[in-house]
Each structure stands twice: as structure tokens, then as C-alpha cells.
Design a protein around this motif. Structure first.
Motif, PDB file in Angstrom:
ATOM      1  N   ILE B 285       0.834  -1.205   0.000  1.00 41.99           N
ATOM      2  CA  ILE B 285       0.000   0.000   0.000  1.00 41.99           C
ATOM      3  C   ILE B 285       0.868   1.254   0.000  1.00 41.99           C
ATOM      4  O   ILE B 285       0.642   2.182  -0.779  1.00 41.99           O
ATOM      5  CB  ILE B 285      -0.970  -0.023   1.197  1.00 41.99           C
ATOM      6  CG1 ILE B 285      -2.045  -1.075   0.959  1.00 41.99           C
ATOM      7  CG2 ILE B 285      -1.605   1.343   1.393  1.00 41.99           C
ATOM      8  CD1 ILE B 285      -2.875  -1.396   2.176  1.00 41.99           C
ATOM      9  N   ILE B 286       1.895   1.293   0.862  1.00 38.15           N
ATOM     10  CA  ILE B 286       2.683   2.537   0.868  1.00 38.15           C
ATOM     11  C   ILE B 286       3.534   2.647  -0.391  1.00 38.15           C
ATOM     12  O   ILE B 286       3.881   3.748  -0.808  1.00 38.15           O
ATOM     13  CB  ILE B 286       3.582   2.684   2.131  1.00 38.15           C
ATOM     14  CG1 ILE B 286       4.684   1.639   2.188  1.00 38.15           C
ATOM     15  CG2 ILE B 286       2.763   2.677   3.396  1.00 38.15           C
ATOM     16  CD1 ILE B 286       5.569   1.781   3.407  1.00 38.15           C
ATOM     17  N   GLY B 287       3.836   1.538  -1.026  1.00 37.32           N
ATOM     18  CA  GLY B 287       4.620   1.613  -2.254  1.00 37.32           C
ATOM     19  C   GLY B 287       3.807   2.149  -3.420  1.00 37.32           C
ATOM     20  O   GLY B 287       4.338   2.773  -4.326  1.00 37.32           O
ATOM     21  N   GLY B 288       2.507   1.915  -3.390  1.00 33.12           N
ATOM     22  CA  GLY B 288       1.650   2.257  -4.525  1.00 33.12           C
ATOM     23  C   GLY B 288       1.252   0.953  -5.176  1.00 33.12           C
ATOM     24  O   GLY B 288       2.095   0.284  -5.771  1.00 33.12           O
ATOM     25  N   LEU B 289      -0.020   0.575  -5.068  1.00 35.25           N
ATOM     26  CA  LEU B 289      -0.473  -0.729  -5.559  1.00 35.25           C
ATOM     27  C   LEU B 289      -0.140  -0.892  -7.040  1.00 35.25           C
ATOM     28  O   LEU B 289      -0.539  -0.067  -7.857  1.00 35.25           O
ATOM     29  CB  LEU B 289      -1.977  -0.875  -5.339  1.00 35.25           C
ATOM     30  CG  LEU B 289      -2.373  -1.234  -3.906  1.00 35.25           C
ATOM     31  CD1 LEU B 289      -3.793  -0.821  -3.626  1.00 35.25           C
ATOM     32  CD2 LEU B 289      -2.183  -2.720  -3.677  1.00 35.25           C
ATOM     33  N   GLY B 290       0.599  -1.916  -7.377  1.00 34.99           N
ATOM     34  CA  GLY B 290       0.963  -2.161  -8.762  1.00 34.99           C
ATOM     35  C   GLY B 290       2.394  -1.781  -9.085  1.00 34.99           C
ATOM     36  O   GLY B 290       2.897  -2.113 -10.143  1.00 34.99           O
ATOM     37  N   SER B 291       3.069  -1.080  -8.170  1.00 35.01           N
ATOM     38  CA  SER B 291       4.421  -0.608  -8.465  1.00 35.01           C
ATOM     39  C   SER B 291       5.466  -1.486  -7.779  1.00 35.01           C
ATOM     40  O   SER B 291       5.511  -1.572  -6.552  1.00 35.01           O
ATOM     41  CB  SER B 291       4.576   0.846  -8.000  1.00 35.01           C
ATOM     42  OG  SER B 291       5.943   1.162  -7.869  1.00 35.01           O
ATOM     43  N   VAL B 292       6.318  -2.115  -8.578  1.00 34.44           N
ATOM     44  CA  VAL B 292       7.370  -2.967  -8.021  1.00 34.44           C
ATOM     45  C   VAL B 292       8.432  -2.104  -7.320  1.00 34.44           C
ATOM     46  O   VAL B 292       8.907  -2.445  -6.235  1.00 34.44           O
ATOM     47  CB  VAL B 292       8.005  -3.819  -9.139  1.00 34.44           C
ATOM     48  CG1 VAL B 292       9.275  -4.496  -8.649  1.00 34.44           C
ATOM     49  CG2 VAL B 292       7.011  -4.862  -9.611  1.00 34.44           C
ATOM     50  N   GLU B 293       8.780  -0.976  -7.942  1.00 30.95           N
ATOM     51  CA  GLU B 293       9.772  -0.089  -7.324  1.00 30.95           C
ATOM     52  C   GLU B 293       9.264   0.426  -5.987  1.00 30.95           C
ATOM     53  O   GLU B 293       9.985   0.447  -4.991  1.00 30.95           O
ATOM     54  CB  GLU B 293      10.083   1.110  -8.238  1.00 30.95           C
ATOM     55  CG  GLU B 293      11.005   0.790  -9.398  1.00 30.95           C
ATOM     56  CD  GLU B 293      10.247   0.219 -10.584  1.00 30.95           C
ATOM     57  OE1 GLU B 293       8.996   0.112 -10.500  1.00 30.95           O
ATOM     58  OE2 GLU B 293      10.895  -0.146 -11.588  1.00 30.95           O
ATOM     59  N   GLY B 294       7.992   0.841  -5.968  1.00 35.32           N
ATOM     60  CA  GLY B 294       7.410   1.341  -4.734  1.00 35.32           C
ATOM     61  C   GLY B 294       7.400   0.268  -3.657  1.00 35.32           C
ATOM     62  O   GLY B 294       7.697   0.522  -2.486  1.00 35.32           O
ATOM     63  N   CYS B 295       7.089  -0.957  -4.071  1.00 32.81           N
ATOM     64  CA  CYS B 295       7.059  -2.077  -3.138  1.00 32.81           C
ATOM     65  C   CYS B 295       8.448  -2.297  -2.547  1.00 32.81           C
ATOM     66  O   CYS B 295       8.600  -2.528  -1.339  1.00 32.81           O
ATOM     67  CB  CYS B 295       6.587  -3.312  -3.904  1.00 32.81           C
ATOM     68  SG  CYS B 295       6.621  -4.823  -2.967  1.00 32.81           S
ATOM     69  N   PHE B 296       9.469  -2.186  -3.374  1.00 28.92           N
ATOM     70  CA  PHE B 296      10.853  -2.373  -2.927  1.00 28.92           C
ATOM     71  C   PHE B 296      11.231  -1.305  -1.892  1.00 28.92           C
ATOM     72  O   PHE B 296      11.725  -1.615  -0.800  1.00 28.92           O
ATOM     73  CB  PHE B 296      11.778  -2.299  -4.149  1.00 28.92           C
ATOM     74  CG  PHE B 296      13.226  -2.548  -3.840  1.00 28.92           C
ATOM     75  CD1 PHE B 296      13.668  -3.813  -3.488  1.00 28.92           C
ATOM     76  CD2 PHE B 296      14.159  -1.521  -3.911  1.00 28.92           C
ATOM     77  CE1 PHE B 296      15.007  -4.057  -3.222  1.00 28.92           C
ATOM     78  CE2 PHE B 296      15.502  -1.751  -3.638  1.00 28.92           C
ATOM     79  CZ  PHE B 296      15.925  -3.020  -3.293  1.00 28.92           C
ATOM     80  N   ILE B 297      10.974  -0.055  -2.237  1.00 32.41           N
ATOM     81  CA  ILE B 297      11.318   1.036  -1.318  1.00 32.41           C
ATOM     82  C   ILE B 297      10.522   0.908  -0.027  1.00 32.41           C
ATOM     83  O   ILE B 297      11.057   1.043   1.083  1.00 32.41           O
ATOM     84  CB  ILE B 297      11.062   2.393  -2.004  1.00 32.41           C
ATOM     85  CG1 ILE B 297      11.979   2.558  -3.206  1.00 32.41           C
ATOM     86  CG2 ILE B 297      11.268   3.545  -1.015  1.00 32.41           C
ATOM     87  CD1 ILE B 297      11.601   3.700  -4.105  1.00 32.41           C
ATOM     88  N   GLY B 298       9.221   0.628  -0.174  1.00 36.22           N
ATOM     89  CA  GLY B 298       8.368   0.487   1.001  1.00 36.22           C
ATOM     90  C   GLY B 298       8.862  -0.620   1.922  1.00 36.22           C
ATOM     91  O   GLY B 298       8.884  -0.472   3.154  1.00 36.22           O
TER      92      GLY B 298
END
Lengths: 239, 343
Positions: B285-298
Motif C-alpha cells: 500500500i505505501i509503495g503504490g499498488l501495482g508498483s514494483v519499485e514502490g514495493c521495494f522502497i516500502g
């Protein structure tokens, strides 16, 4: 109008509980530009979306080169050679112009000759080749949406609202690109609100009202008859 | 007809915040690390905590990455994703226990071969299970979020119970292979070997995912599909097949994450996947649903935050990640790297 590339026979399409198309009959002749005209909300976009399979016809038949594609899945229809430009252009904003074009070439790598033709028609796409498509201007996005259907040989082009919201200079670029396509023998079904563009590009026309085709004929005939236009579309070209 | 219109590139002057904007999520990681450095009195503790935070983050990323793509591509909320973590851990750890003679031997090669075998079998098992899960449980509820939640939670419970049927209700304790035990000392700080390996594996998985998503056609289709699936189909790609592939790959990655998580905790339970789901959802959720980069950073932020706070204020650790999520969502309501959705 013998041997049309596309034929709709009594097509009914519902969206949720609304009966949007109520028996659409139309032919798209081969190697010509066919205009789909009519006021807002009469079912033009729904007709195109039903042909490509985004909506499903409840009744009736859709024939592409005589082959029944009424229940064919969308990807298979596309692979039969139907290029679709949706009303919202369907650009992948997160991808670069290049990546959008790579995806548009479904059957293999991009053909360099086609790409040259695309760049000749739309020079800004060369300038912004590696830019994210989301950062393009509205006109450039529309160029990209047309460029994508030019990325491969198609049997039929379905284009929804070629010139919506575009500046006059870009409208003429678009019109020229379509005329080029047509000169190469393309069959095009085009939804267009700009009557001047319709008049300049169209060979044939279908006018829709209330989910049906209410008039079919030569574009020149419609263009030359202001009373007919007024009656069919409630528009006055002079305004 | 007039001459072709001019479209010179426009390079308007951007303000500092506009230019920093896209990089802010990435910058948050060093900022958090520096904050940790300032708050933690001893440098060696800080270094140890940072490495374990990054290791934990990498493992969460590996578990979560599939979930974010599954949601992005088909708008499917899979609450059962944690089942693959548990099954991956049980299958992988069982293999390791069976290969006890290899894991106990003081040979690095034998140890790594055993781990590799465990990971491969676990990923194959969870990948196959993902395929079945998609067909039986997810496919019938495309487009219905409430039903998805209900049926995938149900699937998770069934899988948990099946684990208990096969492996029994007790948690299983295990020892890491010889080569992955112990720590190395660096700048006065003890850094556990296994955590360094976890960081390495996480980086490799992230790099591989980025490569696939950026440099291959299938990756382009996935990225385009996350944004506008309808258009991908209108171009002639069978999105459904791509989705099944992503679901299988995501399940296999969750299985890999499960093995790594099990080796990290040195204990596995049938509910471990369910427990990990809280962190996984926060990260996605904090990465942005659908974003692999966001998921990584999160995931890295969550891992670091959890470790720093647990050291500084153990009582606050429980809510630190929820606090992080609240803060990030107040800053960017769609997550750090919001995914453009056409609709």
C-alpha cells in the motif's frame, strides 16, 4: 457496396441495464474511409467497442471478411488485423513512446520501414522517442495512438474521435496521415465529430441515432445536403 | 495543406521540489538511515540494525512483489498470498531437514547446494499451487472485490489447515546450514552472515524483476497491462495468460520469501504467512499498488523502521509500521509511486 470488409447485422449491445445499440446494420467497404456520424450518445463509440469485443453483442452478427467475430475474444480480433484507436487514445503513459510502439507491433519486431513512415507523418514522435508517453501533449498522444495502429499491416482500422480536442494544425497532420493510410489501400471506420474533417476524409457515411443506423450513403451526398444534415444530426455546419 | 507543425521540446524551468518529487521515495531510505544514525548512540549497533533492517526489508519485498503486480494487473485483491509464504517455508525447510547431512557438513558448497535445492523445490511447489489457486479460487471472482476478499481469506485458512494436516500443529525449529550461521565483524559491528546473504538475494531478485519489466516484451505487456488492460487486449495480447503467468511467478517468489523468512526466524508455523501478510500489505500500500519499485522502497523502509524503533523504543515497535503507513499515505494518498490507471 459489394464484399465489405466489415459487416454488422442487427447488432444489439447492452451496457449494464441500458440498451445502447438497438439493431445496428452497417457495412464498411474495402479500401475506403467510412464515417460513423451522429450526435453525442447515440452509440458510435459503443459500436466500435462492440466490434473490437470490449462490449459483447447480445444479438446480431459481426462479420470480418465474412468470418463471424461476434464472440471472438478481443486479442484474437486484434490479431485478425483490426487496429483500434479508442476515444481516450489508450496511450500507456508509464511507457516511453518507443515502448508503446514496440507493443503495437504484435507479431514481431518493429519494421524499420514502417517506423520511417511513422516518423515522416509525425516528426515529434522521433524527437520524443525515448520520453514517457504520459509527458506528451494531447496532440502528440493522438499522433502516437495513430502511429501504433500504423506499426503493423491491418485489415481494418477502427478510429474513435480522431480530432477531439486537437489544435487545427494537428488536425491537418492527422488528416494527412489518414489520407496516406487510405492511399495504401486501408479500410477505415472513423468516428468523427468535426464535420469538416469528415467531409474531407470520408468516402461513405453512416449516421446513427438512438442506437441505430438511420442513414447510409456517400459522404459527398451528405456533405452536399445541409437539410439532410440538419435532419439527421441536428447540426448546422454554418454555426 | 500547411507545413508540418513545429514541435520543439519545451524545457520549462522546474522548481526544486518538482525535480526532487520523483526521487523523494528513493531518498527516504538514506534519510531514514541517517536519522537512525543520529538517534542511535552506538555506531556499531546502528550498523547491525541497519543491516538487519535491510535484510528484513528484502525478504518482505520478495514476499510482497507478486501481490502488487497481481493487484495492478487484474485488480485482484489476494488475501491468500500469505499461504504461499507458509507453504514455501514448509516445503523448503522439509527439504533442508531431509538434506541434514548436507546442511551440517562444514562445506560451503554442500550447504549452498542444499539451500538451493530447498529454494527450487519450494518455488516449484508454490508456483504450481499459485496456478491452482488462480484457477479454482481467484478466476471465478474477477471484478468482485468483496468476493475476492472472502474467498481468498477462505483459501488461506484451508491452506493453513492443510499444512497442519501434513506437518502437524507444532512449530518446527531448525538450524541454519553451517555456512549461514554466525556473523562477521565489520567496523566493530557484528553482522550476521545470513542477513548479508538475504540482502544480496533481495537485490538480485529486484534487479531481475526490473530487468524483466523494463527490457523484455513480456515485461512491457505487464507494465502496460497494469495501466490499461483493455488496451493491451485490443493490441492483440492475451492478458489473461499474462496474468496467470504473473500470478504463478508471484506465488513462487512468495515461496522463496517463505523459505528465507523461515531460515531467518529459525522457526516455522502454519500461520507465519498470515502474520507476514500485515507487513506485506503495508508495504504494497505505501509503495503504490501495482508498483514494483514502490514495493521495494516500502519494504526497505518498513524493515529499517521496525529495527530502529525496536531498539530505541521497544514498546512503540508494534505501531511503528502502521505509523509509517499513515504518514506516507498522508503525504501521498496513492502510495509513494502511484500507478497511473487509465479508466
Amino acid at each position: 457496396m459489394s464484399d465489405p470488409i466489415l459487416k454488422l447485422e442487427g447488432v444489439f449491445t447492452d451496457i449494464a441495464q441500458y440498451h445502447i445499440l438497438q439493431g445496428v446494420d452497417l457495412d464498411v467497404p474495402r479500401g475506403a474511409v467510412t464515417m460513423l456520424l451522429g450526435r453525442n450518445g447515440v452509440g458510435k463509440t459503443t459500436t466500435l467497442r462492440t466490434i473490437i469485443g470490449h462490449w459483447r453483442a447480445r444479438k446480431g452478427r459481426i462479420l470480418l471478411d465474412g468470418e463471424d467475430i461476434t464472440t471472438t475474444p478481443t486479442p484474437a480480433i486484434a490479431r485478425l488485423g483490426v487496429g483500434f484507436v479508442p476515444e481516450d487514445m489508450g496511450i500507456f503513459a508509464d511507457l516511453t513512446v518507443e515502448e508503446n510502439m514496440i507493443l503495437a507491433a504484435v507479431s514481431g519486431p518493429l519494421d524499420p520501414n514502417r517506423l520511417e513512415r511513422v516518423f515522416a507523418a509525425f516528426p515529434p514522435l522521433k524527437t520524443f522517442w525515448r520520453a514517457e508517453a504520459g509527458n506528451l501533449s494531447g496532440g502528440q498522444k493522438q499522433m502516437l495512438s495513430i502511429a501504433r495502429v500504423m506499426a503493423e499491416e491491418r485489415r481494418l482500422y477502427l478510429i474513435d474521435e480522431l480530432t477531439k480536442g486537437l489544435a487545427p494544425a494537428i488536425i491537418s497532420t492527422m488528416a494527412r496521415a489518414l489520407r496516406d493510410l487510405k492511399a495504401r489501400g486501408a479500410s477505415i471506420l472513423l468516428v468523427e465529430q468535426n464535420f469538416a474533417v469528415a467531409k474531407a476524409l470520408g468516402d461513405h457515411a453512416h449516421v446513427m441515432d438512438d442506437g441505430r443506423v438511420i442513414w447510409s450513403g456517400a459522404m459527398a451526398e451528405l456533405a452536399g445536403d445541409a437539410d439532410l444534415q440538419e435532419r439527421l444530426m441536428g447540426l448546422s455546419v454554418e454555426a | 495543406m500547411s507545413a508540418a507543425p513545429q514541435h520543439a521540446p519545451k524545457m520549462a524551468q522546474l522548481s526544486l521540489s518538482d525535480r526532487l518529487g520523483p526521487w523523494m521515495p528513493v531518498l527516504l531510505i538514506p534519510i531514514l538511515i541517517v536519522l537512525g544514525f543520529l538517534a542511535i548512540p552506538s555506531t556499531s549497533s546502528w550498523l547491525t540494525l541497519t543491516v538487519s533492517g535491510l535484510a528484513m526489508g528484502m525478504m518482505i519485498f520478495i514476499m510482497a512483489s507478486g501481490l502488487t503486480l497481481v493487484f495492478g494487473l487484474m485488480d485482484v485483491i489476494n488475501f491468500g498470498h500469505g499461504a504461499f509464504v507458509s507453504v514455501g517455508a514448509f516445503v523448503g525447510i522439509s527439504i533442508l531437514l531431509m538434506l541434514g547431512h548436507m546442511t551440517e557438513a562444514p562445506s560451503l558448497v554442500l550447504n549452498l547446494l542444499a539451500v538451493l535445492a530447498a529454494v527450487l523445490v519450494a518455488m516449484l511447489a508454490t508456483g504450481a499451487m499459485g496456478w491452482a489457486f488462480e484457477r479454482v479460487i481467484v478466476k471465478p471472482v474477477y471484478g468482485h472485490h468483496l468476493k475476492q476478499i472472502l474467498v481468498t481469506v477462505g483459501g488461506l485458512i484451508v491452506v493453513e489447515q492443510l499444512i497442519i494436516v501434513f506437518w502437524g500443529p507444532e512449530e518446527i525449529y531448525l538450524m541454519r546450514p553451517e555456512a549461514l550461521q554466525g556473523a562477521i565483524t565489520f567496523a566493530g559491528a557484528a553482522l550476521e552472515k545470513y542477513r548479508l546473504v538475504a540482502v544480496g538475494v533481495g537485490l538480485v531478485v529486484f534487479a531481475a524483476m526490473r530487468f524483466v519489466l523494463r527490457r523484455t516484451k513480456i515485461g512491457l505487456i505487464v507494465r502496460a497491462g497494469v495501466e490499461n488492460g483493455e488496451m493491451v487486449q485490443a493490441l492483440g495480447y492475451r492478458l489473461r495468460l499474462v496474468f496467470v503467468g504473473v500470478f504463478i511467478a508471484g506465488s513462487a517468489l512468495a515461496g522463496l520469501g517463505g523459505v528465507m523468512w523461515g531460515l531467518y526466524q529459525e522457526v516455522i508455523t502454519a500461520h507465519m504467512g498470515n502474520q507476514a501478510m500485515i507487513l506485506i500489505f503495508i508495504v504494497v500500500i505505501i509503495g503504490g499498488l501495482g508498483s514494483v519499485e514502490g514495493c521495494f522502497i516500502g519494504a526497505l523502509l518498513v524493515g529499517l523502521m521496525q529495527n530502529y524503533v525496536a531498539f530505541l523504543e521497544p514498546k512503540v515497535a508494534l505501531i511503528s509500521n502502521i505509523g509509517l503507513m499513515v504518514a506516507i499515505l498522508m503525504w501521498r494518498p496513492m502510495g509513494m509511486i502511484p500507478v497511473v490507471k487509465a479508466k
